[in-house]
Design a protein around this motif. Structure first.
Motif, short mmCIF file in Angstrom:
data_model
loop_
_atom_site.label_atom_id
_atom_site.label_comp_id
_atom_site.label_asym_id
_atom_site.label_seq_id
_atom_site.Cartn_x
_atom_site.Cartn_y
_atom_site.Cartn_z
N ALA A 130 0.50 12.90 -1.59
CA ALA A 130 0.37 11.15 -2.72
C ALA A 130 1.74 10.48 -2.50
O ALA A 130 2.80 10.56 -2.62
N HIS A 131 1.38 9.24 -2.40
CA HIS A 131 1.99 8.17 -3.00
C HIS A 131 1.76 6.92 -2.77
O HIS A 131 0.58 6.49 -2.49
N LYS A 132 3.29 5.56 -3.52
CA LYS A 132 2.61 4.81 -4.16
C LYS A 132 2.87 3.62 -3.07
O LYS A 132 2.31 2.42 -3.49
N GLY A 133 3.89 4.03 -2.24
CA GLY A 133 4.93 2.98 -1.56
C GLY A 133 4.22 2.70 -0.07
O GLY A 133 3.28 3.04 0.76
N VAL A 134 5.45 2.30 0.68
CA VAL A 134 5.08 2.46 1.55
C VAL A 134 5.00 3.39 2.90
O VAL A 134 4.20 3.12 4.02
N ARG A 135 5.20 4.53 2.54
CA ARG A 135 4.99 5.47 2.80
C ARG A 135 3.46 5.95 3.12
O ARG A 135 3.48 7.37 3.90
N ARG A 136 3.22 5.58 2.83
CA ARG A 136 1.08 6.02 2.65
C ARG A 136 0.83 5.59 4.01
O ARG A 136 -0.18 7.20 4.42
N ALA A 137 1.06 5.02 4.01
CA ALA A 137 0.22 4.23 5.96
C ALA A 137 1.03 5.03 7.25
O ALA A 137 0.21 4.79 8.02
N ALA A 138 2.52 5.96 6.81
CA ALA A 138 2.24 6.96 7.85
C ALA A 138 1.39 8.07 8.29
O ALA A 138 0.85 8.45 8.42
N PHE A 139 0.72 7.53 7.17
CA PHE A 139 -0.37 9.63 6.16
C PHE A 139 -1.18 8.98 6.74
O PHE A 139 -1.84 9.54 7.17
N GLU A 140 -1.67 8.12 6.47
CA GLU A 140 -3.16 7.14 6.38
C GLU A 140 -3.59 7.41 7.95
O GLU A 140 -4.76 7.45 8.02
N SER A 141 -2.27 7.34 8.68
CA SER A 141 -2.63 6.74 10.12
C SER A 141 -2.80 7.53 10.82
O SER A 141 -3.58 7.75 11.86
N ILE A 142 -2.82 8.54 10.55
CA ILE A 142 -2.95 10.46 11.08
C ILE A 142 -4.20 10.88 10.30
O ILE A 142 -4.77 11.49 10.86
#
Length: 273
Positions: free
Chosen positions: A44-56
């Motif tokens: 869970a994250h609301k900020g910029v770290r979302r993209a790093a996990f969604e890319s996986i």
């Protein structure tokens, strides 16, 4: 006392509380190695770290409680100063059906278990080379964690390097060695490269040779089964260049300095915990 419900090894879902670099490294490692498909990993994250996990391909929710509700294995990958609040906020959802894991440095199992309300907890001390799949991790099992639970966590962290099991009382020494150790080795690499520059090598070549030399020497130590002292003797010819260099290191107390660094870091770990 009722038997602990086993984690379904072939279908379990993995959740991360905290979406930092260590969580990302573990997620990438387990997906790349085939230990788990990305569809079974959540955070869970609301900020910029979302993209790093969604890319996986990892599912990213808005709130941590959504992750806990959906997952069988929950890794608390947050900073030591916030892990207590993170666990207490989620405590109503942390049943003994879930296997809990903490990678927060210096936070003891006794406290983790007290905050969670049960002892099906595993503490893991990873290190930063997990980011490139070469981590050295050590795990300690809480009283309620089963051997099968330990095997699940060994597979997860084995995807980003090597993992050992040890009694938690050894974790301060582990911190002093493998936890802080990468910084010592970075200093060694930098110093070797500086020495080579002083001896006439261009900076880029010096740094490349120094880094590869450390990597190659470490690989020999882990793969040959020989004691490091024997490997040192194998490359040290009578009256040659290597023994001249080793002599300078010994005169400067090189081994004692490294030993003192590990002991000092272990002592500081005890003070902080």
């Amino acid at each position: 006392m009722p038997a602990v419900q086993p984690i379904p090894a072939d279908t379990y879902k993995l959740g991360f509380i905290g979406a930092g670099k260590m969580a990302e490294s573990i997620a990438r490692g387990v997906v790349k190695s085939g230990v788990l498909p990305a569809s079974r990993i959540q955070t869970a994250h609301k900020g910029v770290r979302r993209a790093a996990f969604e890319s996986i391909g990892v599912s990213v929710f808005e709130h941590n409680n959504q992750v806990v509700e959906n997952c069988d294995v929950v890794i608390f990958s947050v900073k030591p100063q916030v892990v207590k609040d993170a666990i207490l906020q989620l405590r109503p959802l942390l049943s003994e059906k879930k296997l809990l894991v903490s990678v927060a440095a210096g936070v003891k199992l006794k406290d983790l278990q007290e905050w969670a309300g049960h002892d099906r907890f595993i503490r893991v001390m990873p290190n930063t080379p997990a980011a490139v799949g070469e981590g050295a991790s050590v795990m300690g099992l809480g009283a309620g964690a089963t051997q099968e639970d330990g095997e699940i966590i060994a597979k997860l962290f084995g995807a980003v390097g090597k993992i050992w099991k040890a009694d938690e009382k050894l974790f301060d020494a582990v911190t002093g060695l493998s936890g802080s150790g990468p910084a010592y080795i970075f200093l060694v690499i930098e110093a070797l490269a500086d020495g080579a520059v002083a001896a006439g090598l261009p900076r880029e070549l010096a740094l490349g040779l120094a880094s590869q030399t450390v990597l190659g020497a470490a690989s020999m130590a882990t793969q040959t089964g020989k004691h490091p002292g024997q490997l040192k003797d194998d490359v040290t010819s009578p009256g040659g260049t290597t023994i001249a260099g080793v002599h300078e290191l010994e005169k400067s107390g090189f081994r004692g300095i490294l030993m003192n660094a590990v002991v000092a870091a272990a002592k500081r770990s005890r003070e902080l915990s």
